[in-house]
Design a protein around this motif. Structure first.
Motif, PDB file in Angstrom:
ATOM      1  N   LYS A  34       0.847  -1.199   0.000  1.00 21.44           N
ATOM      2  CA  LYS A  34       0.000   0.000   0.000  1.00 21.44           C
ATOM      3  C   LYS A  34       0.883   1.250   0.000  1.00 21.44           C
ATOM      4  O   LYS A  34       0.658   2.188  -0.762  1.00 21.44           O
ATOM      5  CB  LYS A  34      -0.929  -0.007   1.211  1.00 21.44           C
ATOM      6  N   LYS A  35       1.914   1.257   0.832  1.00 19.85           N
ATOM      7  CA  LYS A  35       2.839   2.383   0.898  1.00 19.85           C
ATOM      8  C   LYS A  35       3.644   2.492  -0.403  1.00 19.85           C
ATOM      9  O   LYS A  35       3.897   3.593  -0.898  1.00 19.85           O
ATOM     10  CB  LYS A  35       3.770   2.224   2.101  1.00 19.85           C
ATOM     11  N   LYS A  93       2.855   6.397  -7.070  1.00 21.62           N
ATOM     12  CA  LYS A  93       1.922   7.385  -7.619  1.00 21.62           C
ATOM     13  C   LYS A  93       2.457   8.797  -7.424  1.00 21.62           C
ATOM     14  O   LYS A  93       2.398   9.624  -8.335  1.00 21.62           O
ATOM     15  CB  LYS A  93       0.559   7.250  -6.947  1.00 21.62           C
ATOM     16  N   ALA A  94       2.963   9.090  -6.244  1.00 22.58           N
ATOM     17  CA  ALA A  94       3.450  10.438  -5.937  1.00 22.58           C
ATOM     18  C   ALA A  94       4.591  10.858  -6.853  1.00 22.58           C
ATOM     19  O   ALA A  94       4.660  12.013  -7.273  1.00 22.58           O
ATOM     20  CB  ALA A  94       3.888  10.513  -4.473  1.00 22.58           C
ATOM     21  N   ASP A  95       5.483   9.928  -7.161  1.00 19.58           N
ATOM     22  CA  ASP A  95       6.655  10.242  -7.989  1.00 19.58           C
ATOM     23  C   ASP A  95       6.499   9.808  -9.444  1.00 19.58           C
ATOM     24  O   ASP A  95       7.427   9.964 -10.233  1.00 19.58           O
ATOM     25  CB  ASP A  95       7.902   9.561  -7.401  1.00 19.58           C
ATOM     26  N   LYS A  96       5.339   9.225  -9.770  1.00 15.48           N
ATOM     27  CA  LYS A  96       5.133   8.662 -11.113  1.00 15.48           C
ATOM     28  C   LYS A  96       6.277   7.703 -11.464  1.00 15.48           C
ATOM     29  O   LYS A  96       6.834   7.736 -12.561  1.00 15.48           O
ATOM     30  CB  LYS A  96       4.990   9.764 -12.145  1.00 15.48           C
ATOM     31  N   ALA A 120       2.609   1.676  -3.350  1.00 17.45           N
ATOM     32  CA  ALA A 120       1.701   2.254  -4.338  1.00 17.45           C
ATOM     33  C   ALA A 120       1.620   3.774  -4.171  1.00 17.45           C
ATOM     34  O   ALA A 120       1.645   4.516  -5.163  1.00 17.45           O
ATOM     35  CB  ALA A 120       0.318   1.629  -4.216  1.00 17.45           C
ATOM     36  N   GLU A 121       1.547   4.239  -2.935  1.00 19.50           N
ATOM     37  CA  GLU A 121       1.514   5.677  -2.672  1.00 19.50           C
ATOM     38  C   GLU A 121       2.787   6.352  -3.174  1.00 19.50           C
ATOM     39  O   GLU A 121       2.727   7.419  -3.796  1.00 19.50           O
ATOM     40  CB  GLU A 121       1.339   5.946  -1.171  1.00 19.50           C
ATOM     41  N   LEU A 122       3.946   5.748  -2.901  1.00 18.95           N
ATOM     42  CA  LEU A 122       5.220   6.306  -3.349  1.00 18.95           C
ATOM     43  C   LEU A 122       5.295   6.351  -4.877  1.00 18.95           C
ATOM     44  O   LEU A 122       5.738   7.344  -5.463  1.00 18.95           O
ATOM     45  CB  LEU A 122       6.385   5.480  -2.808  1.00 18.95           C
ATOM     46  N   SER A 162      -3.765   1.530 -10.749  1.00 19.97           N
ATOM     47  CA  SER A 162      -3.065   2.747 -11.181  1.00 19.97           C
ATOM     48  C   SER A 162      -1.542   2.588 -11.189  1.00 19.97           C
ATOM     49  O   SER A 162      -0.833   3.450 -11.689  1.00 19.97           O
ATOM     50  CB  SER A 162      -3.467   3.932 -10.306  1.00 19.97           C
TER      51      SER A 162
END
Length: 146
Positions: free
Chosen positions: A20-21, A27-30, A23-25, A83
């Motif tokens: 989960k973390k 997405k944030a940095d593409k 995925a967040e990383l 995503s």
């Protein structure tokens, strides 16, 4: 910040929770994500799930490891979400930390993002810490998720 995350996965609860973390990383940095699973290239003398015990050929062992890796990658990709598109890399190596470092080179990742089992006390002495080994020998940053 980072453009290519290498994420070791093994199907454990700790590994699954860290996705989960990740995925967040990503997405944030593409960032691109490469999942890596490291398996021992040598078959065990006997598989423990058999009450009779039986040997297995190296060829059959390789097939089993590849099938297990594919299953781990599929489940990890689902946990990352739609995503985040992740590629996968199965590395046969009897030393887990060496396999992860080899995967980092092959994938040209700029960071290794891995979960820690947080072993302490006698468990950490007896079992060692693969995370520690990766940190000590890595030439790229290692982000450890707790």
């Amino acid at each position: 910040m980072f453009k290519h995350l290498l994420v070791p996965v093994d199907g454990s609860d700790v590994s699954k929770k860290s996705l989960k973390k990740v995925a967040e990383l990503a997405k944030a940095d593409k960032a691109a994500v490469t999942l890596v699973y490291v398996s021992d290239p040598m078959p065990p003398m006997v598989y423990s799930d058999s009450s009779m015990g039986y040997g297995i050929s190296q060829k059959d062992h390789k097939k089993v490891c590849e099938a297990y890796a594919a299953d781990v990658f599929k489940k990890a990709s689902l946990l990352l979400g739609t995503s985040v598109k992740a590629s996968s890399l199965h590395i046969p190596n009897s030393n887990l930390s060496e396999g992860i470092l080899d995967a980092a080179k092959k994938s040209k990742a700029d960071v290794i993002v891995m979960a820690s089992h947080k072993r302490t006390g006698i468990k950490s002495v007896l079992l060692g810490s693969e995370t520690h080994e990766v940190i000590v020998h890595s030439k790229i940053p290692v982000l450890v998720l707790g």
